[in-house]
Scaffold this motif. Structure first.
Motif, PDB file in Angstrom:
ATOM      1  N   LYS A 120       0.143   1.644   0.990  1.00  0.00           N
ATOM      2  CA  LYS A 120      -0.863   0.896   1.747  1.00  0.00           C
ATOM      3  C   LYS A 120      -2.128   1.721   1.954  1.00  0.00           C
ATOM      4  N   ASP A 134      -9.434  -2.730  -4.404  1.00  0.00           N
ATOM      5  CA  ASP A 134      -8.727  -3.372  -5.507  1.00  0.00           C
ATOM      6  C   ASP A 134      -9.076  -2.705  -6.829  1.00  0.00           C
ATOM      7  N   ALA A 158      -4.151  -6.628 -10.957  1.00  0.00           N
ATOM      8  CA  ALA A 158      -3.777  -7.423  -9.777  1.00  0.00           C
ATOM      9  C   ALA A 158      -2.322  -7.188  -9.395  1.00  0.00           C
ATOM     10  N   ARG A 159      -1.432  -6.967 -10.394  1.00  0.00           N
ATOM     11  CA  ARG A 159      -0.018  -6.750 -10.080  1.00  0.00           C
ATOM     12  C   ARG A 159       0.179  -5.436  -9.337  1.00  0.00           C
ATOM     13  N   ASP A 207      -2.118  -3.910  -7.465  1.00  0.00           N
ATOM     14  CA  ASP A 207      -2.682  -4.065  -6.122  1.00  0.00           C
ATOM     15  C   ASP A 207      -1.739  -4.827  -5.207  1.00  0.00           C
ATOM     16  N   LYS A 208      -1.146  -5.892  -5.734  1.00  0.00           N
ATOM     17  CA  LYS A 208      -0.208  -6.684  -4.930  1.00  0.00           C
ATOM     18  C   LYS A 208       1.028  -5.861  -4.585  1.00  0.00           C
ATOM     19  N   GLY A 209       1.527  -5.091  -5.556  1.00  0.00           N
ATOM     20  CA  GLY A 209       2.708  -4.264  -5.315  1.00  0.00           C
ATOM     21  C   GLY A 209       2.457  -3.193  -4.279  1.00  0.00           C
ATOM     22  N   LYS A 226       0.367  -3.386  -1.792  1.00  0.00           N
ATOM     23  CA  LYS A 226       0.234  -4.014  -0.481  1.00  0.00           C
ATOM     24  C   LYS A 226       1.560  -4.557   0.043  1.00  0.00           C
ATOM     25  N   SER A 227       2.472  -4.901  -0.873  1.00  0.00           N
ATOM     26  CA  SER A 227       3.755  -5.482  -0.439  1.00  0.00           C
ATOM     27  C   SER A 227       4.894  -4.467  -0.467  1.00  0.00           C
ATOM     28  N   VAL A 233       6.047   0.523  -8.092  1.00  0.00           N
ATOM     29  CA  VAL A 233       5.770  -0.781  -8.690  1.00  0.00           C
ATOM     30  C   VAL A 233       6.150  -0.708 -10.168  1.00  0.00           C
TER      31      VAL A 233
END
Length: 514
Positions: A288, A296, A300-301, A303-305, A307-308, A475
């Motif tokens: 995080k 970003d 995108a994958r 960045d999403k990983g 954050k999650s 990720v």
């Protein structure tokens, strides 16, 4: 002059990477936001003068056995690195007065077992340990990059054959309870070994957790463990000294507010308002915080990983200065480095479920460290320190499983929760409270405030469950520490092979830099 490699964070991985690079002639600058280096590997006078407490990590066995120490151990010794060997690594306190302990003496270990069948199984597991440990240790020591991993898998298959290779794969996916039920009769032994899974976010019934009880049990039996002479920070101080001896620097109170990049390439950082140019950056950051500093990326994958990314439940620390040793009902417990307190494997399972649900556990699992039993230099003559991890507790309190603590913020809840933990020690050692000279309690949110990488008090920087381990840590597609930004590498416990003092991710990253 060659631009220095910038390393964000002076935790164990950052320092190992910097020391290895510096020793090979690469200029390095380590930038640490805190006032001192070390991250989770620090030792401080938290209670009274003369009492030295490891703030987080106490066990340095993984560091002693690391690839870094295999390469640089002689030089580290010159910079003051000194280990204290321990022949009685851990025991489990269950019903008051009852214990099961693992020592480097096989007969002594087996004397605490109740089942002859379990004694036979233990000896068989020890006989098989060198081969099995070679495979498991080899995996943990393999970077999650295509060719090193393919080479490891091919070598393993050639060595073991198909049947044994599949057996190892099944073992790696097993839960602690599955493996323990399949091998041992005595519920006491199952309880004692399952506790190790809780160190790495593996409750008894979580798939993928069997590896940790196995390695700690067999490794403790075969080799014992080690701690740092005078405190875990002996490793930190030796690493800093080694870095500086080779011309590198470790700069504390250096707050990074941005990682700079342009056209998909790293260009530098902003530290304390100053722009520092760098084409190679190793970032020892929780996901995080990494994405917060980069913004970003082009992926995108990724960045999403980031954050999650899922963190494990929190930990609470209690540091105690004692007038004398803990008066355990089971006298043998006075001789162990770690005493786990937890009555049954089902208690551990319930504790984990309560914490995940946001409840303060009614009977938290305790990891009680007794470092001064083996290293009296950490306290005044005749006195002792006690290192207590309360595992596991929620970062956000939604209630109390026992119905006694009404506070839902840690500032008010940590004192009564600490008393609950001390009650569990008192139950195993009547009169223990009378020996407390000083006390320092650290809540999960206190841990995070001091070290933002410990999100919610998660001391392992991310769950190690199968969906977030091996090729998926942190990720999928980036388990080798690379990022979508060329020149920016991830290191730290959030990266493969995860938590602990082995510092493999820092060492792996250093090897990719020429």
């Amino acid at each position: 002059m060659k631009t220095p490699v910038i390393i964000i964070g002076a935790g164990i991985n950052g320092l190992v990477a910097a020391a290895d690079l510096a020793a090979r002639g690469t200029p390095v600058r380590v930038l640490e936001r805190g006032p001192t280096a070390g991250g989770a590997v620090r030792t401080e006078a938290l209670t009274l003068p003369g009492f030295r407490h490891d703030v987080a990590a106490m066990n340095l066995s993984m560091f002693a056995g690391s690839q870094f120490m295999a390469r640089h151990g002689d030089e580290m010794a010159k910079h003051g690195m000194e280990f204290v060997p321990i022949d009685r690594p851990f025991a489990q306190a269950m019903e008051p007065g009852d214990h099961l302990g693992v020592t480097t003496d096989v007969d002594e270990t087996l004397s605490t077992f109740n089942s002859q069948a379990d004694k036979d199984t233990w000896r068989a597991l020890m006989e098989d340990f060198p081969e099995r440990a070679g495979v498991v240790g080899g995996l943990l020591g393999t970077p999650m990059r295509r060719w090193p991993l393919a080479k490891f898998l091919w070598k393993t298959w050639r060595s073991l054959g198909t049947a044994k290779s599949l057996e190892v794969a099944q073992f790696l996916m097993s839960s602690p309870r599955d493996w323990l039920d399949a091998n041992f009769e005595d519920p006491r032994l199952r309880t004692a070994l399952s506790t190790w899974g809780m160190h790495l976010d593996f409750a008894p019934d979580i798939a993928g957790g069997a590896i940790f009880p196995y390695l700690e049990a067999m490794g403790g039996q075969a080799m014992g463990m080690v701690i740092g002479k005078g405190g875990a920070d002996v490793a930190t101080r030796a690493l800093v000294s080694m870095i500086e001896a080779h011309g590198g620097s470790v700069e504390c109170n250096s707050e990074i507010t941005q990682i700079l990049h342009m056209n998909g390439k790293a260009t530098g950082v902003i530290s304390n308002g100053e722009k520092i140019e760098a084409s190679t950056i190793l970032a020892g950051l929780a996901p995080k915080h990494l994405v917060r500093l980069t913004g970003d990326t082009s992926d995108a994958r990724f960045d999403k990983g980031m954050k999650s990314f899922r963190h494990a439940p929190g930990t609470m620390m209690i540091h105690l200065a004692l007038d004398k040793q803990v008066p355990w009902l089971a006298e043998a417990l006075k001789k162990f480095a770690y005493v786990h307190i937890g009555r049954t494997i089902d208690t551990a399972s319930r504790t984990y479920a309560q914490a995940v649900a946001g409840q303060l556990p009614d009977t938290p699992l305790l990891v009680v460290g007794q470092p001064t039993v083996f290293d009296p230099s950490r306290a005044p003559d005749g006195k002792h320190t006690l290192w207590v991890q309360v595992r596991v507790v929620p970062a956000e309190i939604k209630g109390d499983a026992k119905g006694e603590i009404s506070e839902t913020n840690w500032q008010d809840a940590k004192a009564p929760m600490a008393e609950r933990a001390l009650d569990l020690i008192e139950e195993q050692a009547p009169g223990f409270r009378d020996l407390i000279l000083g006390q320092h309690v650290v809540s999960p949110l206190d841990l995070e405030a001091e070290n933002p990488n410990l999100v919610g008090g998660d001391q392992i920087c991310g769950s190690h469950h199968l969906t977030q381990n091996f090729l998926f840590r942190p990720v999928r597609g980036f388990a080798d520490g690379q990022t979508p930004i060329e020149g920016l590498h991830m290191i730290g416990a959030a990266c493969w092979p995860g938590a602990g003092t082995g510092a493999a991710s820092g060492f792996f990253a250093a090897q990719t830099i020429k």
